[in-house]
Structure formats: C-alpha cells, structure tokens
Design a protein around this motif. Structure first.
Motif, mmCIF file in Angstrom:
data_model
loop_
_atom_site.group_PDB
_atom_site.id
_atom_site.type_symbol
_atom_site.label_atom_id
_atom_site.label_comp_id
_atom_site.label_asym_id
_atom_site.label_seq_id
_atom_site.Cartn_x
_atom_site.Cartn_y
_atom_site.Cartn_z
ATOM 1 N N ASN A 104 44.470 48.682 32.132
ATOM 2 C CA ASN A 104 45.161 49.315 33.259
ATOM 3 C C ASN A 104 44.268 49.474 34.484
ATOM 4 O OD1 ASN A 104 47.612 49.595 31.902
ATOM 5 N ND2 ASN A 104 47.041 51.581 31.016
ATOM 6 N N ASP A 105 42.998 49.129 34.372
ATOM 7 C CA ASP A 105 42.071 49.202 35.508
ATOM 8 C C ASP A 105 42.474 48.184 36.572
ATOM 9 O OD1 ASP A 105 39.357 48.176 36.867
ATOM 10 O OD2 ASP A 105 39.103 50.264 36.202
ATOM 11 N N PRO A 106 42.397 48.524 37.838
ATOM 12 C CA PRO A 106 42.795 47.580 38.900
ATOM 13 C C PRO A 106 42.026 46.265 38.865
ATOM 14 C CG PRO A 106 42.582 49.788 39.795
ATOM 15 C CD PRO A 106 42.063 49.852 38.395
ATOM 16 N N GLY A 107 40.829 46.270 38.270
ATOM 17 C CA GLY A 107 40.061 45.024 38.212
ATOM 18 C C GLY A 107 40.464 44.117 37.082
ATOM 19 N N ALA A 108 41.404 44.528 36.260
ATOM 20 C CA ALA A 108 41.861 43.701 35.135
ATOM 21 C C ALA A 108 43.339 43.367 35.358
ATOM 22 C CB ALA A 108 41.636 44.453 33.825
ATOM 23 N N GLY A 109 44.133 43.511 34.310
ATOM 24 C CA GLY A 109 45.575 43.257 34.442
ATOM 25 C C GLY A 109 45.988 41.832 34.133
ATOM 26 N N ASN A 110 45.016 40.936 33.802
ATOM 27 C CA ASN A 110 45.373 39.550 33.511
ATOM 28 C C ASN A 110 45.867 39.365 32.067
ATOM 29 O OD1 ASN A 110 42.670 40.109 32.676
ATOM 30 N ND2 ASN A 110 42.326 37.903 32.375
ATOM 31 N N GLN A 111 45.919 40.465 31.305
ATOM 32 C CA GLN A 111 46.531 40.445 29.981
ATOM 33 C C GLN A 111 47.807 41.293 29.936
ATOM 34 O OE1 GLN A 111 43.612 41.705 27.088
ATOM 35 N NE2 GLN A 111 42.338 39.863 27.326
ATOM 36 N N SER A 112 48.220 41.752 31.099
ATOM 37 C CA SER A 112 49.404 42.622 31.170
ATOM 38 C C SER A 112 50.593 41.801 31.660
ATOM 39 C CB SER A 112 49.146 43.798 32.131
ATOM 40 O OG SER A 112 48.051 44.565 31.682
ATOM 41 N N TRP A 113 51.683 41.866 30.919
ATOM 42 C CA TRP A 113 52.865 41.089 31.267
ATOM 43 C C TRP A 113 54.091 42.015 31.242
ATOM 44 C CZ3 TRP A 113 51.617 36.106 32.451
ATOM 45 C CH2 TRP A 113 50.426 35.593 31.936
ATOM 46 N N ARG A 114 54.923 41.862 32.271
ATOM 47 C CA ARG A 114 56.187 42.613 32.303
ATOM 48 C C ARG A 114 57.322 41.648 32.025
ATOM 49 N NH1 ARG A 114 57.664 47.404 34.551
ATOM 50 N NH2 ARG A 114 55.794 47.537 35.836
ATOM 51 N N PHE A 115 58.122 41.994 31.025
ATOM 52 C CA PHE A 115 59.258 41.144 30.683
ATOM 53 C C PHE A 115 60.455 41.522 31.545
ATOM 54 C CE2 PHE A 115 63.071 40.080 28.255
ATOM 55 C CZ PHE A 115 62.822 38.753 27.947
ATOM 56 N N SER A 116 61.017 40.499 32.251
ATOM 57 C CA SER A 116 62.189 40.717 33.095
ATOM 58 C C SER A 116 63.337 39.876 32.539
ATOM 59 C CB SER A 116 61.910 40.299 34.543
ATOM 60 O OG SER A 116 60.807 41.023 35.055
#
Length: 273
Positions: free
Chosen positions: A259-271
């Motif tokens: 959840n750190d602003p410098g990461a997030g490349n493993q976070s996916w939102r399903f739409s």
C-alpha cells in the motif's frame, strides 16, 4: 275330463280362451322400469292366474294352483336376483372412488445454500484488472492470441485482450482460472516455475496449479493475484508505469508495504464488465 283340463291349462298360460270374453284391463299409466317393473309384472301374472283358477273346480283348480305357484315363485326369484345384482354392482362401482388415494403434493425442490467464499471475495464472472501504480490493465500484447505470449500492462478497454473471465475451480471457493476473453487462453506462469522473475504468459488452459490464482484482499477493493503452485504474486516488472511493461511473478509484499505509494505494482482492482 282330460280335454277340459288341457283347454283350461292352455288358457291360463296365454292360449286362446274358450271362456266368455273378459273385460279389457284398466291402463295403469306408463310402464315402470327396473326391478319395480319386473315385480309388477310378476304380481299381474299371478293375479291373472288366480282369476282363471277361480273359475275352475276340483282337480282342474288344484292343478292350476300348482302351476300358478310355480310360475309366481320363478318370477319372484328372478326379481330378487335382478335386485341383488343391481345393488351389488352399484357397490362395486363405488369402491374405486372410495379407495382412491388423496392427491399427493409434488416433490419439494431441494434447497442448496450458495457457497460462502473464504479468503478472497467472489468476483463477477468477467472483467478487467487495473494496476494501482499505473492505472493500466493486465492484458495480452495487442493482437496476440498465440500460446507463450508474455502478458503486459496496457491501456484498458481497447480490445478483448484486456478482459478476463474468472472460472471458479470446482474444489475451491476462492481460486480461479483467468481466461483471456480475446484468445480463450489462460494466464499461466511459464513452465510452472517457482522462482522470482518467471514470465507470466497466456497458454492453452490445462487446469494446472500454475494456471490457478487466488485473489488476496489488500483493502479498498485492491487484491493481489497469487499463483497456487508458487505462492508468488503477479507483478509489473520494475514497478514500471509504461505501456507494454511485462508481467512476471515475484514474492508477494505484505499489505502495508504494497500500500506504500512507491509500490502498488502487485495491486490489482477487478472491474466487472
């Protein structure tokens, strides 16, 4: 004499009478039906015989009495037999209705409870995955439908290649195959490798553990896509924000780090859609 007896007997049984003509019978209205009609016929015949016998004397009268008694008894037995037969037949016809079972209600449909997901939330059947750090979508390279093409991140909604169908695994409530809507191939960790940096490709669906993923919640609708065979996450290489950056598997970060602003490349939102 014998001749006189014969004439009298024939007259009692319906022959042509030689006695003086009798007055015509009084009409009794329309003839009845059923057992009543048979009974009345018997009574009328008996009365006629009695009248004939009353005109005779001595042996002739005795003979006619015997004949009349026999005839009357026969008619009486016939009437009783008909009456009994009708009553018995009526009772037999009524038996099926009396014994007919009451209608039974139809089978009650079985009530099956829907499975409650454990761990990852149960998503809709199809939609797209957007990376938090880049706002680009998980996709096959544009125009690629061949097995072995490595997945990338690119602009969402440009074609079917950025949409996936989530096919639930039958033995789990939170594990899925991710099927590319453009190629009908599955998201696959190439060669079922377990090391960091193994490419994530599209491949013919085979049900393998390297084509099975769970959605691990991170909060606020974000999830990590975790490969069942390795326990590693789908990851945008180098935390790149570029169009066409490649997808690999890598050690999953803890939720706080991801959840750190410098990461997030493993976070996916399903739409869904």
């Amino acid at each position: 004499s014998t001749g006189t007896f014969t004439r009298v007997l024939l007259t009692g049984l319906g022959g042509r009478p030689e006695a003086p003509p009798q007055p015509p019978p009084v009409p009794l209205g329309p003839p009845p039906t059923g057992p009543r009609r048979t009974w009345e016929r018997a009574v009328a015949t008996t009365r006629r015989l009695a009248a004939r016998i009353g005109e005779l004397r001595g042996d002739e009268r005795t003979a006619m009495l015997v004949v009349g008694a026999v005839v009357g008894l026969v008619l009486l037995l016939i009437a009783v037999f008909v009456l009994v037969a009708r009553l018995t037949g009526g009772e037999r016809e009524a038996l099926p209705a009396a014994r007919e079972p009451a209608a039974t209600a139809g089978p009650t449909p079985a009530i099956t409870a829907e499975p409650t997901p454990t761990g990852s939330p149960l998503p809709p059947s199809g939609g797209s995955f957007t990376a938090r750090h880049s706002s680009l979508c998980l996709a096959a390279p544009a125009g690629r439908t061949d097995s072995g093409a490595q997945l990338v991140q690119r602009t969402c909604g440009t074609d079917f290649g950025s949409s996936f169908l989530l096919v639930a695994k039958p033995d789990s409530t939170d594990a899925y195959e991710l099927v590319d809507a453009g190629s009908s191939k599955c998201v696959d960790v190439y060669g079922a490798a377990t090391d960091n940096g193994a490419p994530v490709v599209q491949w013919d669906c085979n049900g393998g553990a390297n084509q099975t993923f769970t959605l691990r919640p991170l909060g606020d609708g974000w999830t990590q896509l975790v490969a069942a065979h390795s326990g590693k996450c789908l990851d945008v290489t180098g935390i790149s924000r570029d169009e066409g950056a490649l997808i690999q598997q890598y050690d999953c970060r803890e939720p706080v780090a991801e959840n750190d602003p410098g990461a997030g490349n493993q976070s996916w939102r399903f739409s869904p859609g």
